[in-house]
Design a protein around this motif. Structure first.
Motif, PDB file in Angstrom:
ATOM      1  N   ASN A  67     -20.533  36.565  46.548  1.00  0.00           N
ATOM      2  CA  ASN A  67     -20.331  35.902  45.261  1.00  0.00           C
ATOM      3  C   ASN A  67     -20.286  34.388  45.418  1.00  0.00           C
ATOM      4  N   ASP A  68     -19.603  33.924  46.449  1.00  0.00           N
ATOM      5  CA  ASP A  68     -19.496  32.483  46.667  1.00  0.00           C
ATOM      6  C   ASP A  68     -20.838  31.880  47.046  1.00  0.00           C
ATOM      7  N   LEU A  69     -21.607  32.584  47.866  1.00  0.00           N
ATOM      8  CA  LEU A  69     -22.923  32.093  48.253  1.00  0.00           C
ATOM      9  C   LEU A  69     -23.856  31.968  47.051  1.00  0.00           C
ATOM     10  N   ALA A  70     -23.717  32.880  46.097  1.00  0.00           N
ATOM     11  CA  ALA A  70     -24.593  32.886  44.929  1.00  0.00           C
ATOM     12  C   ALA A  70     -24.062  32.014  43.788  1.00  0.00           C
ATOM     13  N   CYS A  71     -23.022  31.217  44.061  1.00  0.00           N
ATOM     14  CA  CYS A  71     -22.422  30.341  43.045  1.00  0.00           C
ATOM     15  C   CYS A  71     -21.840  31.149  41.887  1.00  0.00           C
ATOM     16  N   GLY A  72     -21.262  32.312  42.210  1.00  0.00           N
ATOM     17  CA  GLY A  72     -20.576  33.085  41.184  1.00  0.00           C
ATOM     18  C   GLY A  72     -19.239  32.461  40.826  1.00  0.00           C
ATOM     19  N   ASP A  73     -18.552  33.066  39.895  1.00  0.00           N
ATOM     20  CA  ASP A  73     -17.269  32.570  39.415  1.00  0.00           C
ATOM     21  C   ASP A  73     -16.165  33.042  40.361  1.00  0.00           C
ATOM     22  N   ARG A  74     -15.556  32.105  41.095  1.00  0.00           N
ATOM     23  CA  ARG A  74     -14.550  32.482  42.091  1.00  0.00           C
ATOM     24  C   ARG A  74     -13.327  33.122  41.448  1.00  0.00           C
ATOM     25  N   GLU A  75     -12.872  32.554  40.348  1.00  0.00           N
ATOM     26  CA  GLU A  75     -11.698  33.109  39.690  1.00  0.00           C
ATOM     27  C   GLU A  75     -11.973  34.529  39.192  1.00  0.00           C
ATOM     28  N   ALA A  76     -13.158  34.735  38.618  1.00  0.00           N
ATOM     29  CA  ALA A  76     -13.533  36.075  38.150  1.00  0.00           C
ATOM     30  C   ALA A  76     -13.608  37.044  39.323  1.00  0.00           C
ATOM     31  N   ALA A  77     -14.142  36.594  40.462  1.00  0.00           N
ATOM     32  CA  ALA A  77     -14.228  37.461  41.637  1.00  0.00           C
ATOM     33  C   ALA A  77     -12.837  37.856  42.110  1.00  0.00           C
ATOM     34  N   ALA A  78     -11.899  36.905  42.122  1.00  0.00           N
ATOM     35  CA  ALA A  78     -10.537  37.201  42.560  1.00  0.00           C
ATOM     36  C   ALA A  78      -9.898  38.253  41.658  1.00  0.00           C
ATOM     37  N   VAL A  79     -10.103  38.136  40.342  1.00  0.00           N
ATOM     38  CA  VAL A  79      -9.525  39.092  39.405  1.00  0.00           C
ATOM     39  C   VAL A  79     -10.158  40.470  39.568  1.00  0.00           C
ATOM     40  N   LEU A  80     -11.494  40.528  39.656  1.00  0.00           N
ATOM     41  CA  LEU A  80     -12.166  41.822  39.757  1.00  0.00           C
ATOM     42  C   LEU A  80     -11.854  42.515  41.076  1.00  0.00           C
ATOM     43  N   VAL A  81     -11.751  41.743  42.155  1.00  0.00           N
ATOM     44  CA  VAL A  81     -11.395  42.329  43.445  1.00  0.00           C
ATOM     45  C   VAL A  81      -9.977  42.886  43.404  1.00  0.00           C
ATOM     46  N   ALA A  82      -9.056  42.150  42.779  1.00  0.00           N
ATOM     47  CA  ALA A  82      -7.689  42.647  42.645  1.00  0.00           C
ATOM     48  C   ALA A  82      -7.651  43.917  41.795  1.00  0.00           C
ATOM     49  N   LEU A  83      -8.446  43.930  40.726  1.00  0.00           N
ATOM     50  CA  LEU A  83      -8.513  45.107  39.850  1.00  0.00           C
ATOM     51  C   LEU A  83      -9.073  46.304  40.615  1.00  0.00           C
ATOM     52  N   ASN A  84     -10.128  46.078  41.389  1.00  0.00           N
ATOM     53  CA  ASN A  84     -10.694  47.154  42.211  1.00  0.00           C
ATOM     54  C   ASN A  84      -9.666  47.684  43.205  1.00  0.00           C
ATOM     55  N   SER A  85      -8.851  46.776  43.739  1.00  0.00           N
ATOM     56  CA  SER A  85      -7.851  47.184  44.719  1.00  0.00           C
ATOM     57  C   SER A  85      -6.840  48.137  44.100  1.00  0.00           C
ATOM     58  N   VAL A  86      -6.370  47.800  42.902  1.00  0.00           N
ATOM     59  CA  VAL A  86      -5.402  48.659  42.219  1.00  0.00           C
ATOM     60  C   VAL A  86      -6.008  50.035  41.943  1.00  0.00           C
ATOM     61  N   PHE A  87      -7.232  50.039  41.410  1.00  0.00           N
ATOM     62  CA  PHE A  87      -7.883  51.312  41.102  1.00  0.00           C
ATOM     63  C   PHE A  87      -8.203  52.094  42.376  1.00  0.00           C
ATOM     64  N   GLN A  88      -8.467  51.378  43.480  1.00  0.00           N
ATOM     65  CA  GLN A  88      -8.774  52.049  44.735  1.00  0.00           C
ATOM     66  C   GLN A  88      -7.571  52.852  45.215  1.00  0.00           C
ATOM     67  N   VAL A  89      -6.396  52.255  45.118  1.00  0.00           N
ATOM     68  CA  VAL A  89      -5.181  52.941  45.532  1.00  0.00           C
ATOM     69  C   VAL A  89      -4.937  54.161  44.649  1.00  0.00           C
ATOM     70  N   ILE A  90      -5.148  53.989  43.341  1.00  0.00           N
ATOM     71  CA  ILE A  90      -4.844  55.050  42.379  1.00  0.00           C
ATOM     72  C   ILE A  90      -5.890  56.157  42.395  1.00  0.00           C
ATOM     73  N   ALA A  91      -7.175  55.768  42.464  1.00  0.00           N
ATOM     74  CA  ALA A  91      -8.239  56.711  42.139  1.00  0.00           C
ATOM     75  C   ALA A  91      -9.041  57.238  43.326  1.00  0.00           C
ATOM     76  N   PHE A  92      -8.966  56.601  44.498  1.00  0.00           N
ATOM     77  CA  PHE A  92      -9.871  56.978  45.592  1.00  0.00           C
ATOM     78  C   PHE A  92      -9.726  58.448  45.974  1.00  0.00           C
ATOM     79  N   SER A  93      -8.517  58.893  46.231  1.00  0.00           N
ATOM     80  CA  SER A  93      -8.317  60.281  46.660  1.00  0.00           C
ATOM     81  C   SER A  93      -8.759  61.263  45.584  1.00  0.00           C
ATOM     82  N   ALA A  94      -8.418  60.964  44.324  1.00  0.00           N
ATOM     83  CA  ALA A  94      -8.791  61.868  43.234  1.00  0.00           C
ATOM     84  C   ALA A  94     -10.302  61.941  43.069  1.00  0.00           C
TER      85      ALA A  94
END
Length: 369
Positions: free
Chosen positions: A136-163
């Protein structure tokens, strides 16, 4: 650490930054060569692990992610969390379409190879929380948006991965009359992986910015400190790639036909997820930086978690583990190529207004569009 298009901007880049794609490919080659030529190297690298991941790889990932997360302007995250055009598509792409697409491709293209098929389905379930920040950083993406989406993925990963693993490996195949596979992974193991590979660099990046700005101000922080620590993201990335491919170099180079079979669904997956997500971002009215962030966070996968789960459940020498290792073998060159595609696609997005430009994170060595 930038990969902008050719032209005046590229001319101002350092020699290392200008040929980043070359260094990544060389790192892959060096890793594969070391793994093939140095007896026992893979076993030595795998002796000490962190949540099932080789300690050198874990250290490389932490070094790689820290500088990028230190660049994030955390006081602007609220503007991202209010953007439903970004958050809702990201959740749908990552946790509904992505796993379903990988499941479909694995069964269509590997019907006769159950171990590799299962390994790919696990890769599809592990949404990216680490290396996607670099792309994302190499492609000049939005760093703040990446931080939020990665954090969101992390929460869902803990909750949903096993299921989701239970659903895609046991329930859905049973409904469709297909072969079923079990997956034994605890929520705590997933949470521990997230806390280490995201929590540590995120906390370090946040504290670095908070303390640095408090001591010397934002202008000094972004003009003096960031350029000093920024190159370590590249060093960490290259080190991680060398170690990762050295760890499985023998297996990869001795089974080229199997690697090619595993690579085909991965290539289709990355291309479809990235292009579809980029098009969706533009369709719902996102600008180039946030569309790019949406695309890379949807297309990338958490290979650290996928490899750890495959090894813990099926063993280090299993076909499932090999499929997990082939994941980054294909993902790294494909996504670095998609960085260039993204930068070329900037012309199809509206140019930012003065307000947008004012709030866009500064990129060293490169200009925002």
């Amino acid at each position: 650490m930038r990969v902008p298009p050719a032209g005046p901007v590229a001319a101002r880049l350092s020699f290392v930054d200008r040929f980043l794609a070359v260094w990544i490919l060389l790192a892959m080659g060096v890793g594969l060569g070391l793994g093939r030529l140095v007896p026992g190297l893979g076993d030595a690298l795998a002796k000490v692990t962190v949540t099932g991941v080789s300690l050198p790889i874990a250290l490389g990932l932490l070094v790689m992610m820290y500088p990028v997360l230190a660049k994030v302007r955390y006081d602007r995250l609220d503007a991202v969390t209010r953007d439903r055009r970004l958050l809702v598509p990201s959740l749908v792409l990552n946790w509904a379409l992505g796993p379903a697409l990988m499941f479909t491709l694995a069964w269509l293209l590997l019907p006769d190879l159950p171990e590799y098929r299962t390994g790919l389905i696990i890769v599809g379930l592990a949404r990216c929380i680490a290396m996607v920040i670099i792309w994302n950083d190499l492609a000049c993406g939005d760093r703040e948006a990446a931080a939020v989406l990665v954090a969101l993925n992390s929460v869902f990963q803990v909750i949903a991965f096993s299921a989701l693993g239970w659903f895609y490996l046991t329930v859905l195949p049973s409904w469709l009359g297909l072969e079923r596979t079990g997956l034994d992974i605890s929520v705590w193991e997933i949470a521990r992986s997230v806390l280490i590979f995201l929590g540590i660099p995120l906390a370090a990046g946040f504290l670095t910015r908070r303390l640095g700005e408090r001591a010397r101000g934002r202008a000094w922080y972004e003009s003096e400190l960031i350029p000093r620590i920024g190159p370590f993201a590249l060093y960490g990335l290259l080190f991680t790639i060398v170690v990762l491919f050295a760890l499985q170099g023998g297996a990869i180079t001795s089974r080229p036909t199997d690697v090619a079979r595993i690579a085909l669904p991965l290539l289709v997956y990355f291309a479809v997820m990235w292009a579809g997500s980029m098009a969706l971002g533009k369709a719902v009215g996102l600008d180039y930086p946030r569309s790019t962030t949406l695309a890379f966070t949807a297309a990338g996968n958490n290979f650290e978690l996928a490899i750890a789960v495959a090894i813990a459940t099926f063993g280090a020498s299993s076909g499932q583990a090999l499929a997990g290792v082939v994941g980054p073998l294909i993902e790294v060159p494909v996504l670095i190529g998609l960085v260039h595609v993204a930068l070329a696609a900037r012309r199809y997005f509206p140019r930012p207004t003065a307000m947008t430009a004012e709030h866009a994170p500064a990129q060293e060595g490169s200009a925002r569009v």
